[in-house]
Motif scaffolding. Structure first.
Motif, mmCIF file in Angstrom:
data_model
loop_
_atom_site.group_PDB
_atom_site.id
_atom_site.type_symbol
_atom_site.label_atom_id
_atom_site.label_comp_id
_atom_site.label_asym_id
_atom_site.label_seq_id
_atom_site.Cartn_x
_atom_site.Cartn_y
_atom_site.Cartn_z
ATOM 1 N N MET A 9 -7.832 -7.865 -16.131
ATOM 2 C CA MET A 9 -6.747 -8.209 -15.206
ATOM 3 C C MET A 9 -5.582 -7.249 -15.397
ATOM 4 O O MET A 9 -5.364 -6.733 -16.482
ATOM 5 N N SER A 10 -4.842 -7.018 -14.324
ATOM 6 C CA SER A 10 -3.706 -6.112 -14.441
ATOM 7 C C SER A 10 -2.652 -6.503 -13.409
ATOM 8 O O SER A 10 -2.906 -7.310 -12.514
ATOM 9 N N GLY A 11 -1.487 -5.896 -13.549
ATOM 10 C CA GLY A 11 -0.408 -6.259 -12.637
ATOM 11 C C GLY A 11 0.375 -5.050 -12.167
ATOM 12 O O GLY A 11 0.387 -4.002 -12.824
ATOM 13 N N PHE A 12 0.987 -5.216 -11.015
ATOM 14 C CA PHE A 12 1.948 -4.232 -10.528
ATOM 15 C C PHE A 12 3.341 -4.833 -10.621
ATOM 16 O O PHE A 12 3.528 -6.010 -10.289
ATOM 17 N N ILE A 13 4.299 -4.010 -11.027
ATOM 18 C CA ILE A 13 5.701 -4.409 -10.981
ATOM 19 C C ILE A 13 6.349 -3.512 -9.938
ATOM 20 O O ILE A 13 6.404 -2.292 -10.119
ATOM 21 N N PHE A 14 6.780 -4.101 -8.831
ATOM 22 C CA PHE A 14 7.374 -3.310 -7.745
ATOM 23 C C PHE A 14 8.892 -3.308 -7.865
ATOM 24 O O PHE A 14 9.524 -4.368 -7.833
ATOM 25 N N ILE A 15 9.445 -2.101 -7.978
ATOM 26 C CA ILE A 15 10.901 -1.931 -8.030
ATOM 27 C C ILE A 15 11.306 -1.090 -6.821
ATOM 28 O O ILE A 15 10.634 -0.104 -6.496
ATOM 29 N N GLY A 16 12.393 -1.466 -6.174
ATOM 30 C CA GLY A 16 12.854 -0.664 -5.031
ATOM 31 C C GLY A 16 14.020 -1.348 -4.357
ATOM 32 O O GLY A 16 14.210 -2.568 -4.500
ATOM 33 N N ALA A 17 14.772 -0.580 -3.620
ATOM 34 C CA ALA A 17 15.935 -1.121 -2.913
ATOM 35 C C ALA A 17 15.471 -2.161 -1.887
ATOM 36 O O ALA A 17 14.310 -2.149 -1.468
ATOM 37 N N PRO A 18 16.383 -3.049 -1.475
ATOM 38 C CA PRO A 18 16.031 -3.999 -0.420
ATOM 39 C C PRO A 18 15.509 -3.239 0.807
ATOM 40 O O PRO A 18 16.101 -2.235 1.212
ATOM 41 N N GLY A 19 14.377 -3.701 1.348
ATOM 42 C CA GLY A 19 13.835 -3.073 2.549
ATOM 43 C C GLY A 19 12.939 -1.880 2.273
ATOM 44 O O GLY A 19 12.443 -1.249 3.209
ATOM 45 N N SER A 20 12.684 -1.576 0.996
ATOM 46 C CA SER A 20 11.890 -0.373 0.703
ATOM 47 C C SER A 20 10.387 -0.595 0.906
ATOM 48 O O SER A 20 9.598 0.336 0.771
ATOM 49 N N GLY A 21 9.997 -1.845 1.218
ATOM 50 C CA GLY A 21 8.592 -2.095 1.574
ATOM 51 C C GLY A 21 7.784 -2.824 0.511
ATOM 52 O O GLY A 21 6.564 -2.940 0.640
ATOM 53 N N LYS A 22 8.440 -3.347 -0.507
ATOM 54 C CA LYS A 22 7.716 -4.040 -1.586
ATOM 55 C C LYS A 22 6.933 -5.247 -1.044
ATOM 56 O O LYS A 22 5.785 -5.458 -1.398
ATOM 57 N N GLY A 23 7.587 -6.023 -0.170
ATOM 58 C CA GLY A 23 6.944 -7.219 0.376
ATOM 59 C C GLY A 23 5.796 -6.866 1.310
ATOM 60 O O GLY A 23 4.735 -7.502 1.275
ATOM 61 N N THR A 24 6.004 -5.836 2.112
ATOM 62 C CA THR A 24 4.965 -5.425 3.068
ATOM 63 C C THR A 24 3.706 -4.967 2.329
ATOM 64 O O THR A 24 2.580 -5.360 2.668
ATOM 65 N N ILE A 25 3.883 -4.158 1.298
ATOM 66 C CA ILE A 25 2.713 -3.669 0.540
ATOM 67 C C ILE A 25 2.082 -4.827 -0.251
ATOM 68 O O ILE A 25 0.858 -4.920 -0.354
ATOM 69 N N SER A 26 2.911 -5.734 -0.741
ATOM 70 C CA SER A 26 2.366 -6.910 -1.440
ATOM 71 C C SER A 26 1.476 -7.709 -0.498
ATOM 72 O O SER A 26 0.397 -8.175 -0.893
ATOM 73 N N ASN A 27 1.919 -7.881 0.756
ATOM 74 C CA ASN A 27 1.101 -8.632 1.721
ATOM 75 C C ASN A 27 -0.255 -7.966 1.932
ATOM 76 O O ASN A 27 -1.272 -8.632 2.097
#
Ligand code: AMP
Length: 204
Positions: free
Chosen positions: A1-19
């Motif tokens: 098992m592994s994980g990603f930690i997404f860091i980025g400014a608001p609106g940088s696309g973290k939620g979109t790529i997570s979806n």
């Protein structure tokens, strides 16, 4: 098992790529989503959280950590979206984690992000994210996946609040990035969704 930690400014696309990654079996944990769920319950805690979020400030580190500790299942692949936001949270997270993680920085010129945020609409039911200019829903103000669900415009996606959210991000970023040092993998977040997704997947 592994994980990603997404860091980025608001609106940088973290939620979109997570979806996108969710469809590949990833567990998506967004502290922002979890906080908004608490706000919806209308509890005293929810009201206090709402005061903080609607100004674009951060809730305290301990509260953010508790959300992660209570929701993260480390027996599955996961994405942490919007956590950690401070170096203190990053330290607390390292104490909690038992599996390998990739720290991904979504790099994009912030000037482009205001436009993304004020045009962003999302579905509270399935989490889908749309943009009125670049990826509008097929039927106006309606989620493509859930059909009849109306889309919402986040209260903190207004011009005034967005400005403070950027300030908060910029003020905490230096310490957070120096905490992670050379563990950080920078990706170009100023591309179409599929290209960003491919860059992220290559880091697995
Ligand atoms: P997001 O959905 O990631 O844009 O987060 C929305 C808001 O929730 C932020 O502007 C903060 O007010 C709060 N929030 C989300 N994640 C955190 C965190 N890790 N630490 C503190 N506050 C957070």
């Amino acid at each position: 098992m592994s994980g990603f930690i997404f860091i980025g400014a608001p609106g940088s696309g973290k939620g979109t790529i997570s979806n996108q990654l969710k469809t590949q079996g990833y567990q998506h944990i967004s502290t922002g989503d979890l906080l908004r769920e608490e706000v919806k319950k209308g509890t005293d805690l929810g009201k206090r959280i709402n005061d903080i979020i609607s100004k674009g400030n951060l809730v305290n580190d301990q509260m953010a950590l508790e959300l992660i500790a209570n929701n993260l299942d480390q027996t599955k692949d996961f994405i942490l979206d919007g956590f950690p936001r401070t170096s203190v949270q990053a330290q607390m997270l390292d104490d909690l984690l038992k599996v390998k993680t990739q720290v991904v920085l979504f790099n994009i010129d912030q000037v482009k992000l205001t436009e993304r945020l004020v045009n962003r609409r999302s579905c509270e039911k399935c989490g889908a994210i749309f943009n009125l200019k670049t990826s509008a829903p097929k039927v106006q103000n309606t989620c493509d996946n859930c059909k009849h669900t109306p889309l919402t415009h986040r209260k903190d996606d207004t011009l005034e609040v967005v400005e403070n959210r950027f300030n908060v991000f910029n003020n905490t970023k230096t310490n957070l990035l120096s905490y992670y040092g050379n563990r950080i993998k920078v990706i170009n977040a100023d591309q179409d969704v599929q290209s960003v997704l491919q860059e992220v997947i290559k880091l697995k």
